[in-house]
Design an enzyme around this catalytic site. Structure first.
Site, short mmCIF file in Angstrom:
data_model
loop_
_atom_site.label_atom_id
_atom_site.label_comp_id
_atom_site.label_asym_id
_atom_site.label_seq_id
_atom_site.Cartn_x
_atom_site.Cartn_y
_atom_site.Cartn_z
N HIS A 146 41.01 18.22 31.10
CA HIS A 146 41.51 18.21 32.47
C HIS A 146 42.66 17.23 32.57
CE1 HIS A 146 41.45 18.49 36.82
NE2 HIS A 146 41.42 17.18 36.88
N GLY A 161 43.07 10.99 34.24
CA GLY A 161 42.70 9.88 35.11
C GLY A 161 41.58 10.22 36.06
N SER A 163 39.55 10.95 39.49
CA SER A 163 39.84 11.91 40.55
C SER A 163 40.47 11.22 41.75
CB SER A 163 38.55 12.60 40.98
OG SER A 163 38.78 13.51 42.02
N GLY A 164 41.44 11.90 42.36
CA GLY A 164 42.05 11.40 43.58
C GLY A 164 43.18 10.42 43.39
N LEU A 165 43.65 10.25 42.15
CA LEU A 165 44.74 9.29 41.90
C LEU A 165 46.12 9.93 41.93
CD1 LEU A 165 43.26 6.92 39.16
CD2 LEU A 165 43.51 6.54 41.61
N GLY A 166 46.19 11.24 42.18
CA GLY A 166 47.50 11.86 42.36
C GLY A 166 48.18 12.31 41.08
N LYS A 167 47.41 12.86 40.14
CA LYS A 167 48.01 13.29 38.87
C LYS A 167 49.02 14.42 39.08
CE LYS A 167 43.92 14.03 37.03
NZ LYS A 167 43.04 13.36 38.03
N SER A 168 48.66 15.40 39.92
CA SER A 168 49.57 16.52 40.15
C SER A 168 50.82 16.07 40.92
CB SER A 168 48.85 17.64 40.91
OG SER A 168 47.80 18.18 40.13
N ASP A 185 46.02 20.91 35.65
CA ASP A 185 44.58 21.02 35.87
C ASP A 185 43.81 21.23 34.57
OD1 ASP A 185 42.28 20.99 37.57
OD2 ASP A 185 42.12 23.14 37.24
N GLU A 210 49.23 22.52 41.40
CA GLU A 210 48.56 22.41 42.69
C GLU A 210 48.76 21.01 43.25
OE1 GLU A 210 44.14 22.66 44.79
OE2 GLU A 210 44.33 22.77 42.61
N ARG A 252 44.51 -6.75 28.89
CA ARG A 252 45.84 -6.74 29.48
C ARG A 252 46.90 -6.45 28.40
NH1 ARG A 252 48.70 -11.63 32.99
NH2 ARG A 252 50.73 -10.59 33.21
#
Length: 316
Positions: A146, A161, A163-168, A185, A210, A252
């Site tokens: 994915h 990454g 979910s919800g971090l704005g990959k698309s 996706d 998407e 780091r």
């Protein structure tokens, strides 16, 4: 994911234009195929192609000038024995190369045993190279991941990454900056040799991205042909994380470059923290440029360590 099978008619049609071959015998065996027995018997798809002078079971056999001479320049009894031996090893396909004409006994044997035989004017070496490359890819180990797979500055980069971090959305911004989309996706990954992973887009998702709130975008229609790619070799995974994940799970300044195992091949990995206000697209491109330097043998961290060592020796 298991390797898929390939039938004689698919093999024939896929190379009709390139090899300009004809189907000369065994027409009733169009569904004859490489099955899991053949895959297990060969170490890779490339091993499913062989010469007649050293026959392995279940492999395509290429018959050039010397092989045809071997089958015909002997007593009638020896020729019959040599031809019948081919049947016992169950080749899925025979290919006549170098404009050779099959002896009548060989054609009759293929008809009786229902073994497809193709004929081409191309050289044996060329036919073997073409079929090895084709079968290696067809039977390559494969999996799906994915993420958003892209061509960034000429490098195959998979953005993964939480979910919800704005990959698309990140993918869309990178496309607007001149980079190319391979898949959004879901990405199909194939190990095409011992050190190389190739990524392709599932046919259903071709050219599509998407974006939440907007829906499906046809990247090829919006940005043009140069904004999409059919396939790329995977060289870098960029993993997007939240601050708490980065602080909990990653150093780091890692002493060694991070890697992630994909089908048994270690792929370089960069971890980027997603925080409001950060230009993630710029950071991704910087990570790609740094990876290109590393692939060329330039290791900025090791150079810093060496510089620090020299400074300490100077002060002591």
């Amino acid at each position: 994911m298991k390797p898929t099978v390939v039938s004689a008619d698919v093999l024939f049609e896929d190379h009709r234009g390139q090899l300009k071959w004809e189907w000369v015998a065994g027409l009733g065996a169009s569904e004859r195929r490489f099955d899991e027995v053949a895959v297990r018997a060969a170490r890779s798809g490339a091993d499913l192609v062989g010469y007649l002078n050293y026959i392995h079971p279940y492999r395509v056999q290429i018959l050039g000038e010397r092989e045809i001479a071997y089958l015909t320049n002997a007593t009638q009894e020896d020729c019959a024995r040599r031809i019948s031996r081919i049947v016992t090893l169950e080749p899925p396909v025979l290919v006549l190369a170098d404009s050779q004409v099959a002896p009548d006994a060989l054609v009759a044997m293929c008809e009786r045993a229902q073994i497809p035989m193709f004929a081409t004017a191309e050289s044996s070496a060329f036919v073997i190279d073409v079929l090895r490359a084709y079968l290696s890819k067809h039977f390559a180990e494969r999996t799906s991941m994915h993420g958003v797979f892209m061509d960034i500055l000429g490098l195959g980069v998979l953005i993964t990454g939480e979910s919800g971090l704005g990959k698309s959305e990140l993918g869309l911004e990178l496309i607007s900056r001149g980079n190319g989309l391979v898949a959004d996706d879901a990405v199909d990954l194939y190990r095409i040799n011992q050190t190389t992973i190739e990524g392709r887009c599932p046919e259903l998702l071709q050219n599509l991205l998407e974006v939440r709130g907007i829906g499906l975008l046809d990247i090829r229609a919006i940005f043009g042909e140069t904004a999409v790619r059919r396939k790329m070799r995977l060289k870098l995974i960029v993993h997007l994380v939240r601050r708490e994940t980065l602080e909990r799970e990653y150093e780091r300044l890692p002493y060694e470059p991070l890697t992630q195992d994909v089908l048994g091949v270690p792929i370089r990995k960069a971890v980027i923290q997603v925080v409001a206000g950060r230009n993630i697209a710029v950071l991704v491109e910087a990570a790609v440029r740094n990876t290109i330097l590393q692939l060329r043998g330039v290791d900025t961290y090791q150079e810093f360590v060496e510089r620090h060592r020299r400074a300490m020796e100077k002060d002591s």
